[in-house]
Design a protein around this motif. Structure first.
Motif, mmCIF file in Angstrom:
data_model
loop_
_atom_site.group_PDB
_atom_site.id
_atom_site.type_symbol
_atom_site.label_atom_id
_atom_site.label_comp_id
_atom_site.label_asym_id
_atom_site.label_seq_id
_atom_site.Cartn_x
_atom_site.Cartn_y
_atom_site.Cartn_z
ATOM 1 N N TRP A 169 -1.304 20.364 50.407
ATOM 2 C CA TRP A 169 -1.138 21.101 51.665
ATOM 3 C C TRP A 169 -0.338 22.395 51.525
ATOM 4 O O TRP A 169 0.365 22.791 52.454
ATOM 5 C CB TRP A 169 -0.508 20.224 52.741
ATOM 6 N N GLU A 170 -0.419 23.047 50.367
ATOM 7 C CA GLU A 170 0.318 24.300 50.186
ATOM 8 C C GLU A 170 -0.162 25.320 51.217
ATOM 9 O O GLU A 170 -1.332 25.381 51.560
ATOM 10 C CB GLU A 170 0.123 24.844 48.765
ATOM 11 N N GLY A 171 0.776 26.099 51.723
ATOM 12 C CA GLY A 171 0.467 27.085 52.752
ATOM 13 C C GLY A 171 0.583 26.542 54.155
ATOM 14 O O GLY A 171 0.323 27.239 55.121
ATOM 15 N N THR A 172 0.972 25.260 54.279
ATOM 16 C CA THR A 172 1.168 24.662 55.602
ATOM 17 C C THR A 172 2.598 24.137 55.698
ATOM 18 O O THR A 172 3.316 24.086 54.703
ATOM 19 C CB THR A 172 0.198 23.476 55.838
ATOM 20 N N VAL A 173 2.984 23.711 56.881
ATOM 21 C CA VAL A 173 4.331 23.152 57.064
ATOM 22 C C VAL A 173 4.471 21.785 56.390
ATOM 23 O O VAL A 173 5.568 21.264 56.292
ATOM 24 C CB VAL A 173 4.709 23.036 58.555
ATOM 25 N N HIS A 174 3.365 21.231 55.895
ATOM 26 C CA HIS A 174 3.382 19.921 55.233
ATOM 27 C C HIS A 174 3.312 20.032 53.710
ATOM 28 O O HIS A 174 3.049 19.035 53.037
ATOM 29 C CB HIS A 174 2.223 19.064 55.731
ATOM 30 N N ALA A 175 3.544 21.209 53.161
ATOM 31 C CA ALA A 175 3.448 21.428 51.711
ATOM 32 C C ALA A 175 4.353 20.453 50.966
ATOM 33 O O ALA A 175 5.518 20.276 51.320
ATOM 34 C CB ALA A 175 3.827 22.864 51.380
ATOM 35 N N ARG A 176 3.801 19.820 49.921
ATOM 36 C CA ARG A 176 4.548 18.840 49.128
ATOM 37 C C ARG A 176 4.056 18.874 47.689
ATOM 38 O O ARG A 176 2.882 19.099 47.423
ATOM 39 C CB ARG A 176 4.321 17.414 49.633
ATOM 40 N N ALA A 177 4.963 18.594 46.762
ATOM 41 C CA ALA A 177 4.601 18.364 45.362
ATOM 42 C C ALA A 177 4.935 16.906 45.054
ATOM 43 O O ALA A 177 5.832 16.324 45.679
ATOM 44 C CB ALA A 177 5.374 19.300 44.442
ATOM 45 N N LEU A 178 4.226 16.318 44.108
ATOM 46 C CA LEU A 178 4.431 14.910 43.765
ATOM 47 C C LEU A 178 5.094 14.790 42.403
ATOM 48 O O LEU A 178 4.788 15.559 41.488
ATOM 49 C CB LEU A 178 3.090 14.171 43.763
ATOM 50 N N VAL A 179 5.999 13.799 42.260
ATOM 51 C CA VAL A 179 6.728 13.623 41.007
ATOM 52 C C VAL A 179 7.126 12.167 40.813
ATOM 53 O O VAL A 179 7.355 11.432 41.775
ATOM 54 C CB VAL A 179 7.983 14.532 40.966
ATOM 55 N N LEU A 180 7.181 11.765 39.546
ATOM 56 C CA LEU A 180 7.754 10.484 39.142
ATOM 57 C C LEU A 180 9.002 10.799 38.328
ATOM 58 O O LEU A 180 9.042 11.799 37.610
ATOM 59 C CB LEU A 180 6.751 9.696 38.287
ATOM 60 N N VAL A 181 10.032 9.950 38.420
ATOM 61 C CA VAL A 181 11.314 10.189 37.735
ATOM 62 C C VAL A 181 11.621 9.014 36.818
ATOM 63 O O VAL A 181 11.575 7.861 37.254
ATOM 64 C CB VAL A 181 12.451 10.387 38.765
ATOM 65 N N ASP A 182 11.940 9.314 35.539
ATOM 66 C CA ASP A 182 12.240 8.241 34.597
ATOM 67 C C ASP A 182 13.741 7.977 34.484
ATOM 68 O O ASP A 182 14.550 8.640 35.133
ATOM 69 C CB ASP A 182 11.601 8.500 33.223
ATOM 70 N N GLN A 183 14.117 7.005 33.645
ATOM 71 C CA GLN A 183 15.506 6.558 33.525
ATOM 72 C C GLN A 183 16.414 7.617 32.887
ATOM 73 O O GLN A 183 17.630 7.462 32.907
ATOM 74 C CB GLN A 183 15.595 5.241 32.736
ATOM 75 N N ASN A 184 15.841 8.688 32.354
ATOM 76 C CA ASN A 184 16.639 9.777 31.785
ATOM 77 C C ASN A 184 16.779 10.968 32.735
ATOM 78 O O ASN A 184 17.306 12.004 32.361
ATOM 79 C CB ASN A 184 16.013 10.251 30.469
ATOM 80 N N GLY A 185 16.237 10.822 33.951
ATOM 81 C CA GLY A 185 16.275 11.913 34.909
ATOM 82 C C GLY A 185 15.211 12.959 34.660
ATOM 83 O O GLY A 185 15.263 14.057 35.203
ATOM 84 N N GLN A 186 14.215 12.616 33.841
ATOM 85 C CA GLN A 186 13.108 13.530 33.554
ATOM 86 C C GLN A 186 12.006 13.340 34.605
ATOM 87 O O GLN A 186 11.716 12.213 35.001
ATOM 88 C CB GLN A 186 12.505 13.246 32.176
ATOM 89 N N GLY A 187 11.406 14.435 35.022
ATOM 90 C CA GLY A 187 10.294 14.377 35.948
ATOM 91 C C GLY A 187 8.977 14.217 35.206
ATOM 92 O O GLY A 187 8.859 14.607 34.051
ATOM 93 N N HIS A 188 7.980 13.642 35.896
ATOM 94 C CA HIS A 188 6.642 13.473 35.327
ATOM 95 C C HIS A 188 5.630 13.755 36.427
ATOM 96 O O HIS A 188 5.757 13.239 37.537
ATOM 97 C CB HIS A 188 6.430 12.035 34.832
ATOM 98 N N ASN A 189 4.632 14.572 36.099
ATOM 99 C CA ASN A 189 3.521 14.752 37.023
ATOM 100 C C ASN A 189 2.774 13.435 37.106
ATOM 101 O O ASN A 189 2.573 12.765 36.090
ATOM 102 C CB ASN A 189 2.598 15.876 36.540
ATOM 103 N N PRO A 190 2.351 13.028 38.296
ATOM 104 C CA PRO A 190 1.773 11.688 38.460
ATOM 105 C C PRO A 190 0.370 11.496 37.885
ATOM 106 O O PRO A 190 -0.018 10.386 37.614
ATOM 107 C CB PRO A 190 1.780 11.468 39.965
ATOM 108 N N TYR A 191 -0.392 12.562 37.719
ATOM 109 C CA TYR A 191 -1.795 12.366 37.286
ATOM 110 C C TYR A 191 -2.093 13.147 36.040
ATOM 111 O O TYR A 191 -1.580 14.152 35.779
ATOM 112 C CB TYR A 191 -2.757 12.766 38.397
#
Length: 151
Positions: free
Chosen positions: A129-151
């Protein structure tokens, strides 16, 4: 007497299964570095580019959002999210994150952005939903505080 003995043999007093309920272990909690890069068009635009950029994560309670600090050398804003429950390897749905950028407040998104966000060193690529008031990015977080793209 025989009837009483035969009936007593039918009922088993020992129950099968665990005697205590299983223990519930809460998820591990970590701190995660966050960064957001303002759009290139913000260069030299003054006040709108200098207003506070605010970070939101779906694991946070209402009111727990926080302002990111401006990097003096570029248009990158940084901060640390504390108390983030680990959800990687994927256990539940990925977290959704977004920022409020005052530079974008006059656009159709009214300041909300899911693009140009890095969580735990991972540039987030799954944006909805980029460009709208509902814009969101998705992320998973591991035990080291590292982010991961979900797909």
């Amino acid at each position: 007497v025989l009837l009483a003995l035969s009936l007593a043999g039918c009922y088993e007093f020992h129950l099968v299964g665990p005697e205590d309920p299983p223990t519930i272990s809460p998820p591990e909690i970590v701190s995660v570095e966050i960064s957001y890069r303002q759009p290139d068009a913000c260069e030299g635009r003054g006040r709108a580019c200098e207003g506070n950029v605010v970070f939101y994560g779906s694991w946070m309670r209402n009111g727990a959002e926080f302002s990111l600090a401006a990097d003096a050398t570029n248009r990158v804003w940084r901060g640390t999210a504390y108390g983030v429950p680990v959800n990687y390897p994927p256990r539940d749905a990925p977290y959704s994150v977004h920022v409020y950028d005052p530079f974008l407040s006059q656009t159709s998104s009214r300041g909300m952005a899911g693009e140009r966000i890095t969580v735990g060193g991972e540039k987030l690529m799954e944006v909805a939903w980029e460009g709208t008031v509902h814009a969101r990015a998705l992320v998973l977080v591991d035990q080291n505080g590292q982010g991961h793209n979900p797909y």
